[in-house]
Scaffold this active site. Structure first.
Site, short mmCIF file in Angstrom:
data_model
loop_
_atom_site.label_atom_id
_atom_site.label_comp_id
_atom_site.label_asym_id
_atom_site.label_seq_id
_atom_site.Cartn_x
_atom_site.Cartn_y
_atom_site.Cartn_z
CG ASN A 134 -3.52 -11.61 9.47
OD1 ASN A 134 -2.48 -11.79 8.84
ND2 ASN A 134 -3.57 -11.71 10.77
CB ALA A 135 -9.07 -9.76 7.47
CG HIS A 143 -1.89 -1.07 1.31
ND1 HIS A 143 -3.07 -1.06 0.60
CD2 HIS A 143 -1.91 -2.24 2.00
CE1 HIS A 143 -3.77 -2.16 0.87
NE2 HIS A 143 -3.07 -2.90 1.71
CG HIS A 203 -4.09 -9.97 4.60
ND1 HIS A 203 -5.33 -10.40 4.98
CD2 HIS A 203 -4.24 -8.67 4.27
CE1 HIS A 203 -6.19 -9.40 4.89
NE2 HIS A 203 -5.55 -8.34 4.45
CG ASP A 262 -1.15 -5.57 4.37
OD1 ASP A 262 -1.40 -4.61 3.61
OD2 ASP A 262 -1.99 -6.05 5.14
FE LIG Z 1 -5.96 -6.20 4.16
#
Ligand SMILES: [Fe+2]
Length: 358
Positions: free
Chosen positions: A194-195, A52, A191, A249
């Site tokens: 995660n999430a 990002h 990822h 990330d």
């Molecule tokens: Fe993410």
């Protein structure tokens, strides 16, 4: 350029000491030395499909060339500029900027969101998280620069994403059950773990699917914060390095000193190198690529050849980038030179020296 007496690490051919001859943009000769001592390690340049931003620079601001430059110092010779959930006009504005940009290590856009689950949005602004609509997908079809899309496959309308051509699809920020994931036909998870819906013994969800299904690639933020060492080891044991795609990330605050920052309308607090939203959600990777690689090695004891797969070759394979992620005669000379502790000493992109540690 000739790189003398380096330990060449190729994910397919393995490890051997050789003189590496480079004539931009290709590796033109590899002379095997038949000895075991070497001066440095030569691995395929790192490829990070989940960036990002970094060092105060943001993808959402279109700072691609400055990001490229900084990433060379991390050994990264290929990356996907990754978006966060945003209104359509902002995404289109960014995609328009990308259209005119010709970078070297810039491989395109990874659209992370906005078609994700509100329940698993993590640091994504919930107000911009939404279901895919025919209208929006029609707009996205106009941008071949989009190479990867992360979305929640259990959502209504997610079938529309399969109309995008030349795009790798990935489940992420998703509440999918095992059956949702299986029926989506997806072969990649962003990822991991995660999430995602947490693994439960009566509903293993996409976490269980990622571990169980052999042909599913898993992105791994191996910063020691997003995923603990035992989980990294468990994933490695279940899947092998050939299904792991190391990512940073990284966000604009990755690589900056501790403090309070704001980017793309999101406030981020950095404490001891770890970025969080004011609510305490992890906001992005805590490490740059060399650290992610070192931690993966430390947690798993993976061989250099396995590290080359997880740090470069696997990402190239899933993005359909032929001849990348290898060190082989006739392939582009994207090479990272490392010392024995995996510190980056030099980075070559297409045979050109883009970074050299003084
Ligand atoms: Fe993410």
């Amino acid at each position: 350029v000739t790189l003398e007496r380096v330990l060449v690490v190729d994910p397919i051919d393995g490890e051997y000491v050789a003189d590496l001859e480079v004539d931009p943009p290709y590796v033109v000769g590899i002379k095997k030395r038949g000895i075991s001592n070497f001066l440095a390690i030569a691995m395929p340049g790192f490829v990070d499909p989940h960036v990002h931003g970094c060092f105060g620079l943001s993808v959402m601001d279109g700072e691609f060339s400055r990001i490229e430059e900084r990433l060379y110092s991390c050994g990264v010779t290929g990356f996907l500029a990754t978006t966060i959930s945003s209104p359509m006009d902002e995404l289109v504005g960014l995609l328009e900027k990308v259209k005119g940009y010709r970078g070297l290590s810039f491989l395109g856009i990874h659209l992370e969101g906005p078609y994700i689950s509100k329940e698993r949005a993590g640091a994504h602004p919930r107000e911009f998280v939404r279901k895919p609509s025919e209208e929006e997908i029609e707009i996205l079809k106009k941008y071949p620069e989009i190479k990867l899309v992360t979305f929640a496959p259990e959502q209504e309308g997610s079938h529309l994403l399969f109309d995008l051509r030349g795009v790798t699809l990935s489940a992420g920020h998703s509440n999918a059950t095992f059956s949702d994931f299986l029926h989506s036909g997806l072969k990649r998870i962003t990822h991991f773990p995660n999430a995602l819906r947490p693994l439960h013994h009566r509903e293993v969800g996409a976490v269980g699917a990622g571990l169980l299904l052999e042909d599913v690639d898993l992105e791994l933020i191996c910063d020691g914060v997003h995923v603990c060492g035992e989980m990294v080891k468990l994933i490695y044991k279940m899947k092998g390095a050939h299904r792991i795609v190391l990512v940073t990330d990284a966000i604009p605050t990755t690589g900056l000193k501790d403090g309070r920052y704001s980017f793309a309308g999101v406030t981020v607090l950095v404490e001891e190198g770890i970025s969080r939203t004011p609510e305490g959600n992890l906001a992005g990777g805590a490490c740059l690529f060399p650290e992610v690689l070192k931690k993966f090695e430390k947690f798993t004891g993976a061989t250099l050849r396995e590290l080359a797969a997880a740090s470069s070759y696997n990402a190239c394979r899933e993005l359909g980038l032929k001849d990348m992620g290898r060190i082989k005669e006739g392939t582009p000379a994207d090479v990272v030179i490392l010392d024995e502790d995996l510190n980056v000493k030099m980075t070559l992109k297409n045979g050109l020296i883009m970074y050299k540690k003084l």
